[in-house]
Design an enzyme around this catalytic site. Structure first.
Site, PDB file in Angstrom:
ATOM      1  N   ASP A  64      38.058  37.357  45.793  1.00 50.06           N
ATOM      2  CA  ASP A  64      37.210  37.933  46.832  1.00 50.06           C
ATOM      3  C   ASP A  64      37.862  37.625  48.179  1.00 50.06           C
ATOM      4  O   ASP A  64      37.993  36.460  48.553  1.00 50.06           O
ATOM      5  CB  ASP A  64      35.815  37.297  46.732  1.00 50.06           C
ATOM      6  N   THR A  97      35.607  43.579  51.630  1.00 49.57           N
ATOM      7  CA  THR A  97      36.178  42.527  52.481  1.00 49.57           C
ATOM      8  C   THR A  97      37.705  42.549  52.423  1.00 49.57           C
ATOM      9  O   THR A  97      38.364  42.317  53.423  1.00 49.57           O
ATOM     10  CB  THR A  97      35.691  41.132  52.035  1.00 49.57           C
ATOM     11  N   THR A  98      38.254  42.838  51.236  1.00 44.08           N
ATOM     12  CA  THR A  98      39.718  42.879  51.110  1.00 44.08           C
ATOM     13  C   THR A  98      40.259  44.131  51.792  1.00 44.08           C
ATOM     14  O   THR A  98      41.236  44.075  52.536  1.00 44.08           O
ATOM     15  CB  THR A  98      40.120  42.870  49.618  1.00 44.08           C
ATOM     16  N   ASP A 395      27.680  40.008  46.121  1.00 39.64           N
ATOM     17  CA  ASP A 395      28.296  41.251  46.604  1.00 39.64           C
ATOM     18  C   ASP A 395      27.612  42.461  45.977  1.00 39.64           C
ATOM     19  O   ASP A 395      27.294  43.436  46.653  1.00 39.64           O
ATOM     20  CB  ASP A 395      29.791  41.287  46.244  1.00 39.64           C
TER      21      ASP A 395
END
Length: 547
Positions: A64, A97-98, A395
């Site tokens: 993550d 997020t990545t 998430d």
């Protein structure tokens, strides 16, 4: 600073490092690219895991983006700025997020070429603004609506968030958990939707058992046992009283001294204590409850009286847990026993029971009529794995929550990014002047997401991207990358659609970050180390060095 008559004048202390102009911009862009390269392998279903050792010696196993960057300690201010991005994205959407870091890093990398062409940063920023506006229009065009009450659609959407994570092996189970939890806590009062996951959906992690045993409890589970060993441990349809006051003898606020001259007075004082506690308990027993739960203490006397009346008691329950119990069973938390009313009693619970899991006792309040709060029970082999599952589940719940508020989906697998890239290239033909270059740079930067997906799956990036570009040029917007094989796939058939709100937030955040870092033209590190206290540019005197 030297005397007025001599020529060199140092206005600023020269020991702090200072980078200005092009040098500062290049340094910032390089730092941002480095951060993006760290987590580039964490994108897509074939993502690699990172193992991070935290300062306390604990191990963090995750792919993550946000969890990794949170643990990394960086010194460069631009890199810190990038790490903030993933945190914002995580708090806002839970997913992406990545992608946001990779995209921001690539847009900045493309900006470097623009700066070398001597295009002014303000012109680049203005072009980025136009590109963002156009990108959001394209997302709107290729998005499709979703019916939030349709289970299959919702599950396939949550799957996109979980498919790239560690728990993808149990993806069906995790998707169900996330959807159940969000559905349970979702409320619609007078047209105002609220989905408060943080407060009302609690995750309890108990090491042991198998991951398949994880469930969403339609009710509440607390890590507590009853106060008296002989109280009832299983009650069907209980009447529950929730208190925020102690069932103990009320002592003086500050230190109280009592002088006793007769022995009879001493026993009288004890009797008074007992009477006071008994009055409290009697007040509760008037309402014939089966369970009393308080956030404060329960004295031995009170336990004795409650046990005699066949009432079970739990004490020192957390405030947050008590709030969730109140919401699940329909009770009201009472602060003073005098205020207790029949309407405050919770009757919405179907079953109260206490079970021993592992080494500890857990209280379950389940089978609630309308549980507006729930507990997600996670089981697994070890603490590290449970923490990772917890992160992935959080998430997934955020994604499900976002769709409740904004029920629009965009094609996944890099299809949206590719559509934007092709759309921006087409739009660039109609732009006049110097802005056309930075505009095209954003279009090129968008391709980084499908390219990274192909690379992580071990495919041939050049060939696949060329084919994909051709598809999109023909107006087939739903074609993207199958992250498992690294080949092209139609996202309609592959069933990979993700929340458009996540995509929109990703583009906004990434371009905003690029704009901020391009505006910086001077980096002054004003932190001084001990040895640099010696004033101007020269080396400090020896006695300072020793100090």
């Amino acid at each position: 600073m030297q005397a007025g008559g001599q020529t060199p004048v140092f206005v600023m202390n020269t020991t702090p490092e200072r980078q200005s102009g092009r040098k500062a911009q290049v340094s910032n862009i390089t730092a941002a690219k480095t951060v993006a390269d760290v987590i580039r392998t964490c994108l897509g279903p074939k993502a690699m895991l990172k193992m991070v050792l935290d300062p306390m010696g604990g191990i963090l196993l995750t792919n993550d983006g946000n969890a990794i960057l949170r643990e990394i300690d960086v010194a460069h201010p631009a890199a810190k700025n990038m790490i903030e991005l993933s945190r914002t994205q995580d708090e806002e959407c839970g997913d992406g997020t990545t992608s946001v870091i990779i995209l921001a890093g690539e847009i900045l990398a493309q900006s470097l070429a623009q700066l070398e062409r001597d295009i002014h940063p303000v012109v680049i920023i203005s072009a980025y603004n136009k590109a963002l506006k156009e990108a959001l229009e394209i997302v709107k065009k290729i998005s499709i609506p979703i019916d939030t009450s349709n289970d299959d659609d919702m599950l396939s959407l949550i799957k996109t968030s979980i498919g790239t994570k560690f728990v993808s092996r149990w993806s069906d189970l995790m998707c169900k958990l996330a959807l159940d939890a969000v559905r349970t806590v979702a409320q619609d009062e007078d047209g105002i939707k609220t989905v408060d996951i943080k407060r009302y959906a609690r995750v309890e992690k108990i090491p042991g058992g198998e991951i398949e045993q994880s469930t969403v409890i339609k009710g509440i589970m607390v890590n507590k046992d009853i106060t008296h060993p002989k109280m009832r441990r299983r009650i069907a349809n209980p009447r529950i009283v929730l208190l925020d006051c102690p069932l103990e003898y009320k002592k003086g606020e500050s230190q109280t001294n009592i002088e006793i001259s007769k022995e009879a007075d001493w026993s009288r004082i004890q009797e008074l204590e007992e009477e006071q506690v008994k009055t409290m308990v009697d007040k509760i027993l008037e309402f014939k409850p089966d369970i009393v739960i308080t956030e404060k203490g329960v004295s031995d006397y009170a336990q004795h009286f409650l046990y005699k009346a066949n009432v079970s008691a739990l004490r020192r329950v957390r405030k947050s847990d008590n709030n969730r119990i109140a919401r699940a069973v329909g009770a009201t938390i009472v602060n003073r026993l005098e205020d207790l009313r029949e309407t405050d009693i919770g009757t919405g619970c179907g079953l109260f029971n206490i079970e021993k899991i592992g080494d500890e006792y857990f209280t379950f309040l389940t089978e609630c009529d309308t549980p507006k709060a729930c507990t997600i029970l996670l089981r697994g082999p070890s603490k590290d794995i449970l923490n990772e599952i917890d992160r992935n589940l959080a998430d997934a719940m955020s994604v499900a929550r976002n769709v409740f508020f904004n029920p629009i989906l965009a094609p996944g697998g890099g299809a949206t990014e590719m559509a934007i890239s092709v759309g921006l290239h087409a739009k660039a033909r109609s732009i006049q002047g110097v802005e056309v270059w930075p505009f095209r740079a954003v279009a090129d930067a968008m391709e980084i997401i499908p390219r990274t997906l192909v690379q992580n799956a071990g495919g041939n990036a050049m060939r696949v991207l060329t084919e994909l570009r051709a598809k999109h040029a023909n107006g087939e917007h739903s074609w993207g990358i199958n992250g498992e094989t690294g080949k092209m796939a139609d996202m309609k058939e592959y069933g990979l659609y993700e929340s458009a709100s996540v995509k929109i937030q990703t583009f906004k955040t990434a371009i905003e970050a690029a704009r901020v870092l391009l505006r910086v033209d001077d980096v002054v590190q004003a932190t001084r180390k001990d040895k640099e206290q010696g004033g101007g540019g020269g080396p400090p005197p020896p006695e300072m060095m020793e100090g």
